[in-house]
Design an enzyme around this catalytic site. Structure first.
Site, short mmCIF file in Angstrom:
data_model
loop_
_atom_site.label_atom_id
_atom_site.label_comp_id
_atom_site.label_asym_id
_atom_site.label_seq_id
_atom_site.Cartn_x
_atom_site.Cartn_y
_atom_site.Cartn_z
N GLY A 33 42.06 9.95 4.90
CA GLY A 33 41.15 9.04 5.61
C GLY A 33 39.95 9.82 6.16
CG HIS A 34 40.51 12.69 9.31
ND1 HIS A 34 41.87 12.90 9.34
CD2 HIS A 34 40.19 12.20 10.52
CE1 HIS A 34 42.35 12.55 10.52
NE2 HIS A 34 41.36 12.13 11.26
CG MET A 181 46.47 7.75 4.36
SD MET A 181 45.90 9.14 3.41
CE MET A 181 46.53 8.66 1.81
CB SER A 183 47.09 12.63 12.66
OG SER A 183 45.77 12.71 12.18
#
Ligand code: PAF
Length: 277
Positions: A33-34, A181, A183
């Protein structure tokens, strides 16, 4: 790619960048995603700055800041091939030196949804993002649609405080089975990971209902609750069917609408959303 930790080094490095600058603010422990935000910034801007800072002021007293996943070496390895100019990785002391006492707060739209469940969270987010904007002076800043309320709040702050920055919100990146997604997914046990697909299933069922012509928001919320209730490992915190701009709960779905939810799987809290209309 330069990794910088002090504000004076950042200012000097920023001055040397001529042309458009795209900022991707992150708290690290990067996932696809990032990386999609960084790739978009790379395409749209001449230079890209990524910030990695686990911002203590957006964690509540019951949220475990010390357990937030961190792995700077891994993050730098993921960023390096993407053509990023600068990585700004300040310490908490650089961002909030002793005596720090200034806060940025957006009002009405931070009260519902995540704001209601995580008091003080958005004050921490808007304060740090305003500081990151000041430090990096970007032309564009990239955020994920997964944190839909955060994106809306940052857009409001940018407008209200006259930051000359375009806010770009990029689509949610999902695993093959639909899980967004995050973390935090790494905290899920194998059983919780399987169960977590219920978020996507609940949102999809609500969207199907809407596409079948249903406009009663309570029925759409009811459908999401029904699907979540079918998953024993899912503990719903909220489901919402709200106006996309004001984030106020709807009775009747008319224009652009945000379906969103927060659900616990054990101790891990996940959020997800779909946009209708
Ligand atoms: O979305 C995040 O990772 C954070 O809230 C942000 C925008 C980097 C601010 O700390």
């Amino acid at each position: 790619m330069k990794t910088i930790t002090t504000l004076s080094d950042l200012r000097a490095a920023r001055l040397s960048l001529t042309g458009t600058v795209g900022l991707v603010p992150t708290m690290g422990y990067l996932h696809e995603g990032h990386l999609s935000l960084i790739r978009r910034a790379r395409v749209e801007c001449e230079h890209v700055i990524v910030t990695i800072f686990v911002n203590p002021t957006q964690f509540g007293p019951t949220e475990d800041l010390s357990k937030y996943p961190r792995d700077l070496e891994r993050d730098l390895g993921l960023i390096e091939p993407l053509g990023v100019d600068l990585v700004w990785n300040p310490s908490a002391e650089v961002m909030y030196p002793s005596g720090y006492q200034t806060w940025v707060e957006v009002e009405a739209m931070t009260r519902p949804l995540e704001g209601a469940m995580r008091p003080g969270h958005f004050r921490g987010v808007t304060t740090v993002v305003a500081k990151l904007f000041n430090a990096t002076q970007p032309h564009k800043a990239y955020f994920g649609q997964k944190d839909a309320q955060q994106a809306a709040v940052i857009r409001q702050m940018t407008q209200d405080l006259d930051f000359p920055i375009e806010i770009v919100v990029c689509p949610i990146v999902r695993e093959a089975d639909g899980l967004a997604m995050s973390s935090r997914n790494k905290y899920l046990s194998e059983a919780e990971r399987k169960a977590a697909t219920v978020l996507f299933r609940a949102l999809s069922a609500a969207k199907d209902l809407y596409e079948g012509g249903e406009r009663d928001a309570e029925k759409v919320r009811g459908k999401m609750k029904e699907v979540l209730a079918g998953e024993p490992l899912a503990q719903m915190q909220y489901v919402s069917c709200a106006d996309y701009v004001s984030l106020e709960e709807l009775r009747e779905i008319k224009g652009k609408t945000l379906l969103s939810m927060a659900v616990f799987f054990g101790k891990t809290r996940l959020i997800d959303n779909f946009v209708l209309g």
